[in-house]
Design a protein around this motif. Structure first.
Motif, PDB file in Angstrom:
ATOM      1  N   UNK A  48       0.826  -1.205   0.000  1.00  0.00           N
ATOM      2  CA  UNK A  48       0.000   0.000   0.000  1.00  0.00           C
ATOM      3  C   UNK A  48       0.861   1.254   0.000  1.00  0.00           C
ATOM      4  N   UNK A  49       2.114   1.120   0.448  1.00  0.00           N
ATOM      5  CA  UNK A  49       3.043   2.252   0.481  1.00  0.00           C
ATOM      6  C   UNK A  49       4.472   1.713   0.541  1.00  0.00           C
ATOM      7  N   UNK A  50       5.417   2.454  -0.057  1.00  0.00           N
ATOM      8  CA  UNK A  50       6.831   2.068  -0.037  1.00  0.00           C
ATOM      9  C   UNK A  50       7.642   3.149   0.673  1.00  0.00           C
ATOM     10  N   UNK A  51       8.453   2.729   1.653  1.00  0.00           N
ATOM     11  CA  UNK A  51       9.458   3.600   2.271  1.00  0.00           C
ATOM     12  C   UNK A  51      10.768   3.295   1.565  1.00  0.00           C
ATOM     13  N   UNK A  52      11.321   4.263   0.858  1.00  0.00           N
ATOM     14  CA  UNK A  52      12.420   4.008  -0.065  1.00  0.00           C
ATOM     15  C   UNK A  52      13.652   4.832   0.283  1.00  0.00           C
ATOM     16  N   UNK A  53      14.728   4.126   0.637  1.00  0.00           N
ATOM     17  CA  UNK A  53      15.999   4.798   0.917  1.00  0.00           C
ATOM     18  C   UNK A  53      16.622   5.290  -0.394  1.00  0.00           C
ATOM     19  N   UNK A  54      17.180   6.486  -0.373  1.00  0.00           N
ATOM     20  CA  UNK A  54      17.788   7.064  -1.583  1.00  0.00           C
ATOM     21  C   UNK A  54      19.048   6.282  -1.969  1.00  0.00           C
ATOM     22  N   UNK A  55      19.939   6.058  -0.984  1.00  0.00           N
ATOM     23  CA  UNK A  55      21.239   5.443  -1.246  1.00  0.00           C
ATOM     24  C   UNK A  55      21.144   3.930  -1.072  1.00  0.00           C
ATOM     25  N   UNK A  56      20.999   3.228  -2.190  1.00  0.00           N
ATOM     26  CA  UNK A  56      20.909   1.777  -2.177  1.00  0.00           C
ATOM     27  C   UNK A  56      22.035   1.188  -3.025  1.00  0.00           C
ATOM     28  N   UNK A  57      22.471  -0.022  -2.706  1.00  0.00           N
ATOM     29  CA  UNK A  57      23.464  -0.664  -3.582  1.00  0.00           C
ATOM     30  C   UNK A  57      22.835  -1.020  -4.924  1.00  0.00           C
ATOM     31  N   UNK A  58      23.595  -0.913  -5.991  1.00  0.00           N
ATOM     32  CA  UNK A  58      23.053  -1.211  -7.309  1.00  0.00           C
ATOM     33  C   UNK A  58      22.163  -0.089  -7.788  1.00  0.00           C
ATOM     34  N   UNK A  59      20.919  -0.369  -8.044  1.00  0.00           N
ATOM     35  CA  UNK A  59      19.967   0.646  -8.489  1.00  0.00           C
ATOM     36  C   UNK A  59      19.645   1.592  -7.332  1.00  0.00           C
ATOM     37  N   UNK A  60      19.713   2.902  -7.576  1.00  0.00           N
ATOM     38  CA  UNK A  60      19.450   3.887  -6.517  1.00  0.00           C
ATOM     39  C   UNK A  60      17.959   4.006  -6.235  1.00  0.00           C
TER      40      UNK A  60
END
Length: 229
Positions: A48-60
C-alpha cells in the motif's frame, strides 16, 4: 486488513528498527535490502506504500522510484523517500522523480509513522474508513455487514475478506496467487482452484436476486471488481 508497507533499506539495523515500529503500529511489513529485491517483493505482493531509501546498492532509490512510476501496475503506489540528503535541490529531485513525500534522516519513528498515515489517508482513504462503498455495494468494517442496493448480503469470512480487498482497490485485477497471499496468507497452503470456488460463492451471494455480476474475470490473469456498475 492491515496496510502493507514495504521498507527498502540496505542498513540492516535501520531496517529492523523500522520493521519493529511499524509492526507495533499495526502495519503489515515487508523489508527489501536493495532495488532488485524490492521489485521482486512488489511483484509478489503489492504494498500500500513504499518507504524508499535514496542510497541503495546497485539501483538507486531515485532510479527505483522512476521505474515504479513507469509501470502501469505500480505507478499509483505511494512512495516516501528516506535520505540523509537535506539540500533543497535534493528534495526537489526526490519529489520530481515521483515520490509523494521526502523525509530526512535522522527522523523519529513516530513522526515517520504519522507521515505514512497522512499519505495513506490522502491516497488510499479506504484504509482509514469504517465503511467502504463501491458501485451499489456497501461494506461496514465495524459490524462486518454488507449490503447491495440496501439488501443485506450474507457472506462467509473468506468471501468477506475477498470482497473487502476488491472494494479497497476497485478495478484492479488480482491474480489467483495474489488473492491467496493477501486473503489466506503465505504460510497457509491452499490450492489455486480454491480461489475460484470462493469467487463463485461471492458471485452467488452478490447476485441472489438477479443483480448484475460485478466481479470481472480476466482470462489468464485473475479477477477484479467493477467500480462502475
Amino acid at each position: 486488513m492491515k496496510p502493507h508497507v514495504l521498507i527498502v533499506e540496505d542498513e540492516q539495523a535501520q531496517a529492523e528498527i523500522l520493521r519493529y515500529n511499524f509492526d507495533r503500529a499495526g502495519f503489515d511489513v515487508s523489508v527489501a535490502a536493495d532495488g532488485e529485491e524490492a521489485m521482486v517483493s512488489v511483484d509478489e505482493k503489492q504494498p500500500d506504500l513504499i518507504l524508499l531509501d535514496w542510497m541503495l546498492p546497485g539501483i538507486s532509490g531515485i532510479s527505483l522510484c522512476q521505474r515504479l512510476r513507469t509501470r502501469t501496475d505500480t505507478r499509483a503506489i505511494p512512495i516516501i523517500m528516506l535520505t540523509a540528503r537535506s539540500e533543497e535541490g535534493d528534495r526537489v529531485r526526490g519529489l520530481e522523480c515521483g515520490a509523494d513525500d521526502y523525509v530526512v534522516k535522522p527522523f523519529s519513528p513516530s513522526e515517520l509513522i504519522a507521515r505514512v498515515r497522512a499519505v495513506l489517508r490522502r491516497t488510499r482513504p479506504a484504509l482509514s474508513e469504517e465503511r467502504l462503498v463501491c458501485a451499489d455495494i456497501s461494506m461496514d468494517l465495524g459490524t462486518h455487514r454488507v449490503s447491495r442496493r440496501g439488501r443485506p448480503i450474507h457472506l462467509g469470512p473468506t468471501e468477506f475478506r475477498i470482497l473487502r480487498l476488491f472494494m479497497e482497490r476497485p478495478d484492479r485485477v488480482f491474480s489467483r496467487e495474489q488473492l491467496l497471499d493477501q486473503v489466506w496468507g503465505r504460510d497457509i497452503h491452499v490450492e489455486l482452484r480454491t480461489v475460484d470456488v470462493h469467487i463463485r460463492r461471492l458471485r452467488k451471494a452478490l447476485g441472489t436476486t438477479g443483480e448484475d455480476d460485478i466481479i470481472r474475470t480476466v482470462r489468464g490473469t485473475g479477477y477484479a471488481l467493477n467500480a462502475a456498475n
